[in-house]
Design a protein around this motif. Structure first.
Motif, PDB file in Angstrom:
ATOM      1  N   GLY A   1      70.113 -65.669 -17.361  1.00 33.83           N
ATOM      2  CA  GLY A   1      70.917 -66.233 -18.441  1.00 33.83           C
ATOM      3  C   GLY A   1      72.385 -66.239 -18.095  1.00 33.83           C
ATOM      4  O   GLY A   1      72.771 -66.202 -16.919  1.00 33.83           O
ATOM      5  N   LYS A   2      73.214 -66.270 -19.132  1.00 30.67           N
ATOM      6  CA  LYS A   2      74.665 -66.330 -18.969  1.00 30.67           C
ATOM      7  C   LYS A   2      75.291 -65.231 -19.818  1.00 30.67           C
ATOM      8  O   LYS A   2      74.885 -65.001 -20.954  1.00 30.67           O
ATOM      9  CB  LYS A   2      75.166 -67.697 -19.423  1.00 30.67           C
ATOM     10  CG  LYS A   2      76.664 -67.890 -19.288  1.00 30.67           C
ATOM     11  CD  LYS A   2      77.037 -69.319 -19.612  1.00 30.67           C
ATOM     12  CE  LYS A   2      77.666 -69.368 -20.973  1.00 30.67           C
ATOM     13  NZ  LYS A   2      78.176 -70.684 -21.347  1.00 30.67           N
TER      14      LYS A   2
ATOM     15  N   VAL B   1      77.770 -64.042 -22.258  1.00 30.94           N
ATOM     16  CA  VAL B   1      78.624 -64.716 -23.236  1.00 30.94           C
ATOM     17  C   VAL B   1      79.671 -63.794 -23.839  1.00 30.94           C
ATOM     18  O   VAL B   1      80.652 -64.261 -24.414  1.00 30.94           O
ATOM     19  CB  VAL B   1      77.801 -65.392 -24.364  1.00 30.94           C
ATOM     20  CG1 VAL B   1      76.977 -66.532 -23.809  1.00 30.94           C
ATOM     21  CG2 VAL B   1      76.931 -64.406 -25.089  1.00 30.94           C
TER      22      VAL B   1
ATOM     23  N   VAL C   1      73.866 -61.323 -23.396  1.00 30.95           N
ATOM     24  CA  VAL C   1      73.338 -62.307 -22.443  1.00 30.95           C
ATOM     25  C   VAL C   1      72.649 -63.402 -23.245  1.00 30.95           C
ATOM     26  O   VAL C   1      71.851 -63.110 -24.141  1.00 30.95           O
ATOM     27  CB  VAL C   1      72.322 -61.665 -21.474  1.00 30.95           C
ATOM     28  CG1 VAL C   1      71.726 -62.713 -20.548  1.00 30.95           C
ATOM     29  CG2 VAL C   1      72.960 -60.554 -20.667  1.00 30.95           C
ATOM     30  N   GLU C   2      72.950 -64.659 -22.925  1.00 30.29           N
ATOM     31  CA  GLU C   2      72.299 -65.782 -23.598  1.00 30.29           C
ATOM     32  C   GLU C   2      71.283 -66.409 -22.659  1.00 30.29           C
ATOM     33  O   GLU C   2      71.573 -66.667 -21.489  1.00 30.29           O
ATOM     34  CB  GLU C   2      73.332 -66.829 -24.005  1.00 30.29           C
ATOM     35  CG  GLU C   2      72.727 -68.012 -24.742  1.00 30.29           C
ATOM     36  CD  GLU C   2      73.771 -69.022 -25.158  1.00 30.29           C
ATOM     37  OE1 GLU C   2      74.179 -68.975 -26.336  1.00 30.29           O
ATOM     38  OE2 GLU C   2      74.177 -69.814 -24.294  1.00 30.29           O
TER      39      GLU C   2
ATOM     40  N   GLN D   1      70.609 -65.174 -27.958  1.00 22.63           N
ATOM     41  CA  GLN D   1      71.527 -64.152 -27.475  1.00 22.63           C
ATOM     42  C   GLN D   1      70.878 -62.784 -27.585  1.00 22.63           C
ATOM     43  O   GLN D   1      70.281 -62.458 -28.603  1.00 22.63           O
ATOM     44  CB  GLN D   1      72.832 -64.194 -28.260  1.00 22.63           C
ATOM     45  CG  GLN D   1      73.592 -65.481 -28.004  1.00 22.63           C
ATOM     46  CD  GLN D   1      74.980 -65.464 -28.603  1.00 22.63           C
ATOM     47  OE1 GLN D   1      75.365 -64.556 -29.317  1.00 22.63           O
ATOM     48  NE2 GLN D   1      75.746 -66.488 -28.284  1.00 22.63           N
TER      49      GLN D   1
ATOM     50  N   GLU E   1      82.521 -62.623 -18.404  1.00 22.93           N
ATOM     51  CA  GLU E   1      82.042 -63.614 -19.350  1.00 22.93           C
ATOM     52  C   GLU E   1      81.923 -64.962 -18.658  1.00 22.93           C
ATOM     53  O   GLU E   1      82.780 -65.343 -17.878  1.00 22.93           O
ATOM     54  CB  GLU E   1      82.971 -63.697 -20.558  1.00 22.93           C
ATOM     55  CG  GLU E   1      82.869 -62.473 -21.435  1.00 22.93           C
ATOM     56  CD  GLU E   1      83.739 -62.546 -22.685  1.00 22.93           C
ATOM     57  OE1 GLU E   1      84.318 -63.614 -22.976  1.00 22.93           O
ATOM     58  OE2 GLU E   1      83.838 -61.513 -23.366  1.00 22.93           O
ATOM     59  N   GLY E   2      80.813 -65.656 -18.930  1.00 23.75           N
ATOM     60  CA  GLY E   2      80.555 -66.953 -18.319  1.00 23.75           C
ATOM     61  C   GLY E   2      79.732 -66.875 -17.045  1.00 23.75           C
ATOM     62  O   GLY E   2      79.266 -67.895 -16.551  1.00 23.75           O
ATOM     63  N   ALA E   3      79.543 -65.673 -16.497  1.00 17.62           N
ATOM     64  CA  ALA E   3      78.785 -65.521 -15.251  1.00 17.62           C
ATOM     65  C   ALA E   3      77.297 -65.750 -15.485  1.00 17.62           C
ATOM     66  O   ALA E   3      76.735 -65.318 -16.497  1.00 17.62           O
ATOM     67  CB  ALA E   3      79.005 -64.125 -14.668  1.00 17.62           C
ATOM     68  N   ALA E   4      76.649 -66.418 -14.544  1.00 19.46           N
ATOM     69  CA  ALA E   4      75.197 -66.596 -14.575  1.00 19.46           C
ATOM     70  C   ALA E   4      74.555 -65.371 -13.918  1.00 19.46           C
ATOM     71  O   ALA E   4      75.052 -64.873 -12.907  1.00 19.46           O
ATOM     72  CB  ALA E   4      74.801 -67.860 -13.824  1.00 19.46           C
TER      73      ALA E   4
END
Length: 164
Positions: free
Chosen positions: A104-105, A107, A126-127, A132, A150-153
């Motif tokens: 996920g990503k 958030v 984590v989304e 979420q 934040e924003g990392a896969a």
């Protein structure tokens, strides 16, 4: 995905598969129609057949408390494919790695290195598939490292943070 689930001491076999925007669910070999929406972290709106339920989850040492309406249940979920799904003794000594439960990503990161944290406190979110999931601290301690931003896969099993 097949899970072994224990609810109030009774064992069940749960087979969940995503089919488009719906879930295919077999519980103990019986097909169950299920539609689930994550309302907020740890709260699901669950529809089974023509009935709707609000399901709240709280992770605690040794399992999960689940409320369906006003009824409370104790549950343990084991993923037989994963080492993470195996039961092990709670270890409050030494550093513990927080890992991503699914791809996920990131958030939201809710703590900083050096922060004191209680067991069960939120560390990050984590989304995955528009749902979420809050990653919580497994123990009381200090955040030693945050390994993501934040924003990392992330992939399932990636180390996100370390609590000592």
């Amino acid at each position: 995905m097949i899970y072994d689930v224990t609810i109030d001491g009774k064992n069940h076999r749960l087979d969940l598969n995503r089919v488009g925007d719906r879930w295919s669910c077999r519980l103990d070999g019986r097909e169950v129609e299920v539609d689930a929406v994550l309302v907020r972290p740890d709260v699901l709106s669950l529809r089974m057949g023509n009935e709707a339920y609000e399901v709240k989850c709280e992770r605690v040492a040794g399992g999960t408390n689940i409320w369906v309406g006003s009824a409370q249940f104790t549950a343990e979920v084991h993923d037989p494919r994963s080492l993470r799904g195996r039961v092990r003794a709670v270890d409050d000594h030494g550093p513990r790695k927080l890992t991503a439960p699914m791809p996920g990503k990131i958030v939201r990161v809710m703590v900083n290195p050096g922060d004191e944290i209680e067991a069960g406190a939120g560390v990050m979110v984590v989304e995955a598939m528009k749902m979420q999931n809050e990653i919580k601290s497994p123990k009381k301690g200090t955040i030693q490292k945050i390994l993501v931003t934040e924003g990392a896969a992330v992939n399932a099993g990636d180390v996100l943070a370390i609590v000592e």
